[in-house]
Design an enzyme around this catalytic site. Structure first.
Site, mmCIF file in Angstrom:
data_model
loop_
_atom_site.group_PDB
_atom_site.id
_atom_site.type_symbol
_atom_site.label_atom_id
_atom_site.label_comp_id
_atom_site.label_asym_id
_atom_site.label_seq_id
_atom_site.Cartn_x
_atom_site.Cartn_y
_atom_site.Cartn_z
ATOM 1 N N HIS A 263 -26.892 19.858 -1.440
ATOM 2 C CA HIS A 263 -27.608 19.613 -0.187
ATOM 3 C C HIS A 263 -29.048 19.362 -0.616
ATOM 4 C CE1 HIS A 263 -24.071 21.442 1.630
ATOM 5 N NE2 HIS A 263 -24.302 22.550 0.951
ATOM 6 N N TYR B 257 -25.370 16.824 5.604
ATOM 7 C CA TYR B 257 -25.193 17.165 7.017
ATOM 8 C C TYR B 257 -26.468 17.059 7.848
ATOM 9 C CZ TYR B 257 -26.567 21.940 5.504
ATOM 10 O OH TYR B 257 -27.197 23.027 4.969
ATOM 11 N N HIS C 233 -16.548 23.411 2.842
ATOM 12 C CA HIS C 233 -16.928 24.782 2.463
ATOM 13 C C HIS C 233 -15.832 25.721 2.950
ATOM 14 C CE1 HIS C 233 -21.381 23.487 3.071
ATOM 15 N NE2 HIS C 233 -21.280 23.781 1.793
ATOM 16 N N HIS D 115 -16.715 26.562 -2.975
ATOM 17 C CA HIS D 115 -16.845 28.025 -3.152
ATOM 18 C C HIS D 115 -15.470 28.697 -3.281
ATOM 19 C CE1 HIS D 115 -21.049 27.468 -2.362
ATOM 20 N NE2 HIS D 115 -20.862 27.133 -1.111
ATOM 21 N N ASP E 189 -25.583 22.895 -5.332
ATOM 22 C CA ASP E 189 -25.600 23.385 -3.953
ATOM 23 C C ASP E 189 -27.009 23.505 -3.376
ATOM 24 O OD1 ASP E 189 -24.892 24.472 -1.533
ATOM 25 O OD2 ASP E 189 -23.819 26.184 -2.309
#
Ligand SMILES: [Zn+2]
Length: 458
Positions: free
Chosen positions: A64, A127, A238, A275, A326
């Site tokens: 991200h 996102y 996720h 994850h 991440d």
């Protein structure tokens, strides 16, 4: 017209898809792919000379990008019970302050840092689509296109994953105000994917998509998107990062998140479960057998206090994984792979947990696994140094005494466990040098733009 002409690179040592080899000539086509690899050769006049051992560049399967701007700023104690959820509030505040120029500047800086850390491709789980109040930009793909621009400025390979996000929790709970920049309904999301198909093709980027999490989409929304999406690229989600997510999923469905996902969705090699930290033994076995990649982000999982992925059991069951950075509290291959192994050691109070067997190098085992798994999760058909693969190469620093004195798998173990990003000297992406002697040729401009954003976020 090709951007550059075919060329050859000579390396005294290189980690090929078949293993370590000496006196290797890697022939690179004008399209940026490896045309041939030959060991036991003498360098020819005009060959480039690698200034140290050559290894494949690693795919970074989870990013991200905007979160890099807040890395290191959430390390002040709050009420005494700080968690992922309190960190998320700080992240939402950052989201409210950044515009498209800022996101492009942050991502360009981050992507240069990733190259320097030994990554050759980033899978951007994107996102942050709209303005802070949730209004779409004039072009709804504005933020995605800024990510594409940033990847091109840095020269890193990109697999772009626009993210579907619609709800605050299981059962279609209405989103909260901090989530407004993320939201779509399925039709608007599918239109975004349509818009991005030609844009990503033109930029040479792979395109897949992601469902943010089981919290953020209802089963009907997920099925609608899976059935109608106009692309065949990777699908990421996720899952089971937090114990609270497991409890909420049990309360909603009577099943744990990974079980629910495997029961209800067509999870296969196209999928990447990001994850997957909290699994029972049975879920671990099932995820391994599904062919999906486990997308592990050990530095972020440690930073957020998520928990420890059951890597020993997952690998024993034949599971495949890749690594991602991440939230970008770390940006190097070495830090992620080292923490992956160390988490298992701390839990088990034993050493060398992820080596493939007696006498095997831990570094080699996990580097190979993350390379193959990362390529699968990035939607690449092939990986490693072999004919037909993209020429995404890392030259480790042959002038570093630890590297100079090492050979074969020792090189990887020195880099991953005793050194770090400083061992990465040169990085070639699709046949072109992007990092030379630790430097990127657009670095000053990229740093200046990034510095302005950080000053604004203070
Ligand atoms: Zn994530």
């Amino acid at each position: 017209m090709p951007a550059f002409s075919a060329h050859r690179l000579f390396a005294e040592q290189a980690l090929l898809s078949t293993g370590w080899a000496e006196n290797v000539v890697i022939s690179i086509d004008s399209d940026g792919c490896i045309a041939a690899v030959e060991a036991g050769q003498a360098p020819a006049p005009g060959d480039g000379r690698a200034a140290g051992p050559v290894v494949p560049a690693m795919p970074n399967l989870h990013s991200h990008a905007f979160q890099r701007a807040m890395a290191g700023l959430a390390e002040v104690a709050g009420s005494g019970d700080d968690s992922f959820w309190t960190w998320r509030e700080a992240m939402y505040r950052t989201v409210g302050l950044v515009d498209p120029d800022d996101v492009e500047a942050i991502a360009a800086k981050l992507y240069v840092e990733m190259l320097k850390g030994g990554f050759g491709r980033v899978v951007e789980f994107h996102y942050l689509h709209h303005t802070a109040d949730g209004t779409p930009y004039a072009d709804p793909a504005e933020m995605s296109l800024r990510i594409v621009n940033a990847a091109q400025a840095a020269g890193i390979g990109l697999t772009h994953l626009p993210v579907f996000y619609a709800h605050a929790n299981f059962g279609g709970v209405a989103p909260n105000p901090g989530q407004r920049p993320f939201l779509h309904d399925p039709d608007r999301f599918l239109a975004l994917l349509e818009r991005l198909v030609p844009a990503c093709a033109e930029a040479g980027a792979e395109l897949g998509y992601a469902i943010h999490s089981l919290r953020a989409a209802t089963p009907d929304e997920m099925r609608r998107i899976l059935g109608a999406a106009p692309i065949s690229g990777p699908v990421h989600i996720h899952v089971a990062e937090q114990t609270r997510e497991v409890e909420d999923c049990l309360a909603w469905s009577g099943r744990r998140p990974v079980d629910w996902l495997l029961d209800e969705m067509p999870v296969d090699q196209r999928w990447c479960a990001i994850h997957a930290t909290h699994m029972t033994a049975a879920e671990t076995e099932r995820l391994a057998k599904s062919g999906a990649i486990a997308g592990l982000c050990p530095a972020t999982e440690a930073n957020l206090g998520d928990g420890i992925f059951p890597a020993t059991d997952f690998l024993a069951a034949g599971g495949r994984f890749g690594i991602g950075t991440d939230s970008h509290v770390a940006t190097s291959v070495a830090e992620e792979l080292r923490l992956l192994e160390y988490g298992q050691r701390l839990r088990d109070r034993r050493r060398n947990r992820l080596a493939s067997g007696p006498g095997a190098s831990v570094g080699r085992t996990i580097f190979d696994a993350a390379l193959t798994g990362g390529a699968q999760a990035a939607g690449l058909g092939t990986s490693g140094i072999k004919a037909g693969a993209r020429a995404d190469l890392v030259v480790l620093d042959g002038a570093n005494p630890y590297i100079a004195a090492a050979s074969g798998n020792q090189i990887l173990d020195r880099w991953l466990f005793a050194l770090g990003g400083e061992a990465v000297r040169d990085v070639m992406i699709a046949g072109q040098w992007k990092i030379r002697n630790g430097h990127h040729d657009r670095e000053e401009d990229i740093d200046r733009a990034f510095g302005r954003v950080l000053t604004k976020l203070k």
